[in-house]
Design a protein around this motif. Structure first.
Motif, PDB file in Angstrom:
ATOM      1  N   ARG A 216      44.146  47.512  41.997  1.00 56.03           N
ATOM      2  CA  ARG A 216      44.670  48.631  42.798  1.00 56.03           C
ATOM      3  C   ARG A 216      43.714  49.811  42.775  1.00 56.03           C
ATOM      4  N   ALA A 217      43.143  50.114  41.609  1.00 59.08           N
ATOM      5  CA  ALA A 217      42.200  51.227  41.517  1.00 59.08           C
ATOM      6  C   ALA A 217      40.937  50.933  42.313  1.00 59.08           C
ATOM      7  N   ASP A 218      40.459  49.691  42.262  1.00 61.30           N
ATOM      8  CA  ASP A 218      39.258  49.345  43.026  1.00 61.30           C
ATOM      9  C   ASP A 218      39.539  49.326  44.526  1.00 61.30           C
ATOM     10  N   LEU A 219      40.754  48.968  44.932  1.00 65.04           N
ATOM     11  CA  LEU A 219      41.128  49.043  46.343  1.00 65.04           C
ATOM     12  C   LEU A 219      41.106  50.492  46.814  1.00 65.04           C
ATOM     13  N   GLN A 220      41.600  51.398  45.985  1.00 64.93           N
ATOM     14  CA  GLN A 220      41.554  52.814  46.323  1.00 64.93           C
ATOM     15  C   GLN A 220      40.109  53.298  46.399  1.00 64.93           C
ATOM     16  N   ALA A 221      39.268  52.852  45.460  1.00 69.38           N
ATOM     17  CA  ALA A 221      37.851  53.231  45.489  1.00 69.38           C
ATOM     18  C   ALA A 221      37.169  52.701  46.736  1.00 69.38           C
ATOM     19  N   LEU A 222      37.511  51.483  47.149  1.00 69.40           N
ATOM     20  CA  LEU A 222      36.954  50.904  48.367  1.00 69.40           C
ATOM     21  C   LEU A 222      37.275  51.790  49.574  1.00 69.40           C
TER      22      LEU A 222
ATOM     23  N   GLY B 226      32.382  39.205  62.510  1.00 68.19           N
ATOM     24  CA  GLY B 226      31.961  38.795  61.177  1.00 68.19           C
ATOM     25  C   GLY B 226      33.073  38.099  60.410  1.00 68.19           C
ATOM     26  N   LYS B 227      32.716  37.513  59.295  1.00 65.84           N
ATOM     27  CA  LYS B 227      33.673  36.810  58.449  1.00 65.84           C
ATOM     28  C   LYS B 227      33.805  37.550  57.098  1.00 65.84           C
ATOM     29  N   VAL B 228      34.981  37.371  56.465  1.00 64.49           N
ATOM     30  CA  VAL B 228      35.272  38.011  55.180  1.00 64.49           C
ATOM     31  C   VAL B 228      35.920  36.997  54.254  1.00 64.49           C
ATOM     32  N   ILE B 229      35.479  36.975  53.007  1.00 70.15           N
ATOM     33  CA  ILE B 229      36.092  36.151  51.968  1.00 70.15           C
ATOM     34  C   ILE B 229      36.511  37.070  50.819  1.00 70.15           C
ATOM     35  N   GLY B 230      37.659  36.822  50.245  1.00 73.04           N
ATOM     36  CA  GLY B 230      38.110  37.533  49.057  1.00 73.04           C
ATOM     37  C   GLY B 230      38.304  36.563  47.906  1.00 73.04           C
ATOM     38  N   ILE B 231      37.786  36.919  46.734  1.00 70.25           N
ATOM     39  CA  ILE B 231      37.944  36.091  45.536  1.00 70.25           C
ATOM     40  C   ILE B 231      38.763  36.853  44.511  1.00 70.25           C
ATOM     41  N   CYS B 232      39.845  36.246  44.055  1.00 70.36           N
ATOM     42  CA  CYS B 232      40.697  36.799  43.001  1.00 70.36           C
ATOM     43  C   CYS B 232      41.206  38.190  43.385  1.00 70.36           C
ATOM     44  N   GLY B 233      40.742  39.250  42.718  1.00 67.35           N
ATOM     45  CA  GLY B 233      41.197  40.588  43.070  1.00 67.35           C
ATOM     46  C   GLY B 233      40.888  40.931  44.512  1.00 67.35           C
ATOM     47  N   GLY B 234      39.725  40.487  45.007  1.00 67.72           N
ATOM     48  CA  GLY B 234      39.389  40.708  46.404  1.00 67.72           C
ATOM     49  C   GLY B 234      40.348  40.004  47.343  1.00 67.72           C
ATOM     50  N   TYR B 235      40.822  38.829  46.953  1.00 69.49           N
ATOM     51  CA  TYR B 235      41.848  38.099  47.703  1.00 69.49           C
ATOM     52  C   TYR B 235      43.136  38.895  47.750  1.00 69.49           C
ATOM     53  N   GLN B 236      43.546  39.461  46.621  1.00 68.07           N
ATOM     54  CA  GLN B 236      44.754  40.273  46.591  1.00 68.07           C
ATOM     55  C   GLN B 236      44.636  41.479  47.519  1.00 68.07           C
ATOM     56  N   MET B 237      43.452  42.104  47.550  1.00 71.46           N
ATOM     57  CA  MET B 237      43.244  43.291  48.392  1.00 71.46           C
ATOM     58  C   MET B 237      43.383  42.983  49.880  1.00 71.46           C
ATOM     59  N   LEU B 238      43.043  41.761  50.282  1.00 74.53           N
ATOM     60  CA  LEU B 238      43.068  41.400  51.699  1.00 74.53           C
ATOM     61  C   LEU B 238      44.472  41.183  52.239  1.00 74.53           C
ATOM     62  N   GLY B 239      45.469  41.147  51.357  1.00 73.85           N
ATOM     63  CA  GLY B 239      46.843  40.901  51.784  1.00 73.85           C
ATOM     64  C   GLY B 239      47.567  42.154  52.256  1.00 73.85           C
ATOM     65  N   GLN B 240      48.885  42.027  52.376  1.00 69.57           N
ATOM     66  CA  GLN B 240      49.715  43.121  52.890  1.00 69.57           C
ATOM     67  C   GLN B 240      50.009  44.171  51.824  1.00 69.57           C
ATOM     68  N   SER B 241      50.199  43.738  50.579  1.00 68.38           N
ATOM     69  CA  SER B 241      50.563  44.702  49.539  1.00 68.38           C
ATOM     70  C   SER B 241      50.253  44.131  48.165  1.00 68.38           C
TER      71      SER B 241
END
Length: 488
Positions: free
Chosen positions: A301-307, A324-339
């Motif tokens: 959550r803190a890194d999503l806010q920093a982003l 372009g294309k985007v991939i999320g891994i682990c925390g990055g995957y969580q960030m790409l969702g709704q909440s």
């Protein structure tokens, strides 16, 4: 005969402790010696999952591979995963204990020393030799009290020490002499030798300096290890920077989140001759790219806010508008969702964060961490590729829509409806060449076949190359004379 032990300490961080232990482990394993690695305390956001379902530093997992062993929590009993500039999650024998600030952890360390020594003795029941890696430098005067990572452990466990310095940094004699002189008399008594690492050129030019150092300290220099150009071994924590091939035309960008974790996920891309991989530091805009990958995070959550504060969210949106294309891994995957919901305050204050909204997923963080090694298949473009890796995450993600992974028989990950975004929890997803090729073709790289690195093979080659160099340039008979089964 009791188990042999030797500790490798360094004059600085990144002096070569991790690689030295890995190489020496392989040297002994080649001779048929039952050898195991050990690190009393590790601080790193790169971690690995063990056979017991615990968490240890990735460096110890690589060292275990050098020994021909499965990683075990016995090899790294204390792991610190920073989640702020002054605090970290404390992991003891593979399981998260609690979050502590620096002062609280310093006061807690005396309670850990006996546990660390007991774990070391337990490991000794399974091996004829134990090679121990220190942390940082033993000459940090402010950290000497309650030390469990360097000389504090060596004294408590009665382990002899060699000190390694990186001559490529410059000032190698000052580093070695200064480090030795800052040790107590009792600590000096444990030091059995010095090793100079990463030397370029004619080693005879060092002779006068080596003689001076031995005369001043009474400690022998056990060898000068050459700079091994192109050597690949996973970095413990610092992000490796790619030397871009001029023919690389496919640009992959990874935002450098403040608490980025397991950046070794991208080593296969960094080493791919057709890929220009760039880690973007805070304060810099995301450059034009074919693929953006949101990495894992210790504080999602803190890194999503920093982003968002960096304006990278708007730049990702622009990237997607241009196809372009985007991939999320682990925390990055969580960030790409709704909440991302954190009702229990796993990452700090309880609360909820709005995700970037590109995947039909919702994540709820939980106090119990998922620690599993998995294998399965990735399905994209109507094709399937085998995958293998590990999951380290807190929480559960609810998914609506297509899931590109099947891991141990369970659907995992998510794809966007427009086919531009995908994510999942699997670390190491690029390490298998077929899966890496498939993901790169999905992202738009034409004909990447036969170019992706098999990271397991590359890691083995790196360990063997390192061991060859140590056998050629170190006085191993002095180091290993007491080892049961050692033969020159």
């Amino acid at each position: 005969m009791s188990s042999y032990s030797l500790m490798v300490q360094g004059t600085t961080s990144d002096a070569g402790k991790s690689v030295m232990v890995a190489g020496l482990c392989r040297v002994l394993a080649r001779r048929g010696v039952r050898v195991a690695p050990f690190k009393p305390q590790n601080m790193a956001l790169n971690s690995a999952v063990t056979k017991e379902g615990g968490e240890i530093g990735r460096a110890q997992a690589v060292q275990a591979q050098a020994c021909g062993l499965e990683p075990s929590v016995l090899m790294n009993p204390v792991l610190l995963k920073p989640n702020t500039d002054t605090g970290a999650q404390v992991i003891v024998r593979g399981k998260a204990l609690s979050d502590m600030d620096a002062r609280g952890y310093h006061d807690f360390k005396p309670k850990l020393l006996q546990l660390v020594v007991d774990t070391f003795e337990e490991l000794g029941q399974q091996a004829d030799a134990r090679l121990v890696e220190g942390a940082g430098s033993p000459a940090e005067i402010n950290l000497r009290e309650h030390d469990i990572a360097n000389m504090g452990f060596a004294l408590a466990a009665g382990v002899p020490v060699v000190i390694v310095a990186d001559i490529d940094r410059g000032g190698v004699f000052a580093h070695l002499y200064g480090t030795y002189e800052l040790l107590s008399k009792q600590e000096k008594g444990l030091v059995k030798g010095f090793i100079i690492n990463r030397f370029r050129g004619d080693p005879s030019l060092l002779d006068s300096g080596l003689e001076w150092l031995e005369e001043k300290t009474g400690v022998p220099v056990l060898g000068v290890v050459p700079y091994l150009k192109g050597l690949y071994l996973e970095a413990e924590d610092a992000i490796n920077v790619q030397q871009t091939d001029e023919d690389a035309r496919f640009r992959v960008v990874v935002p450098g989140l403040p608490r980025i974790s397991n950046h070794t996920d991208f080593d296969a891309l960094r080493l791919h001759p057709k890929v220009d991989l760039q880690f973007v530091r805070p304060g810099q805009p995301l450059p034009a790219a074919d693929l953006i990958i949101l990495p894992g995070s210790k504080s999602t959550r803190a890194d999503l806010q920093a982003l968002r504060e960096q304006g990278w969210d708007a730049q990702i949106a622009r990237h997607l508008r241009f196809g372009g294309k985007v991939i999320g891994i682990c925390g990055g995957y969580q960030m790409l969702g709704q909440s991302i919901d954190d009702p229990h305050g796993v990452e700090g204050q309880p609360g909820s964060s709005e995700g970037l909204g590109y995947l039909a997923t919702r994540t709820t963080l939980a106090t119990a961490k998922q620690l599993t090694r998995v294998r399965g298949q990735l399905t994209l473009l109507g094709e399937t590729a085998d995958v293998e890796g590990y999951e380290i995450h807190a929480g559960h993600t609810e998914v609506s829509g297509t899931q590109p992974f099947e891991l141990d028989g369970i659907a995992d990950g998510a794809c966007s409806g427009n086919g531009q975004v995908l994510g999942g929890y699997l670390h190491g997803v690029f390490d298998q060449p077929e899966a890496c090729n498939l993901l790169l073709r999905w992202a738009g790289l034409e004909a990447p076949h036969a170019k992706a690195q098999d990271m397991a093979v590359l890691r083995e080659q790196g360990i063997d190359r390192l061991a060859d160099a140590l056998e050629a340039h170190l006085d191993l008979d002095t180091l290993f004379a007491p080892v049961a089964g050692w033969r020159s």
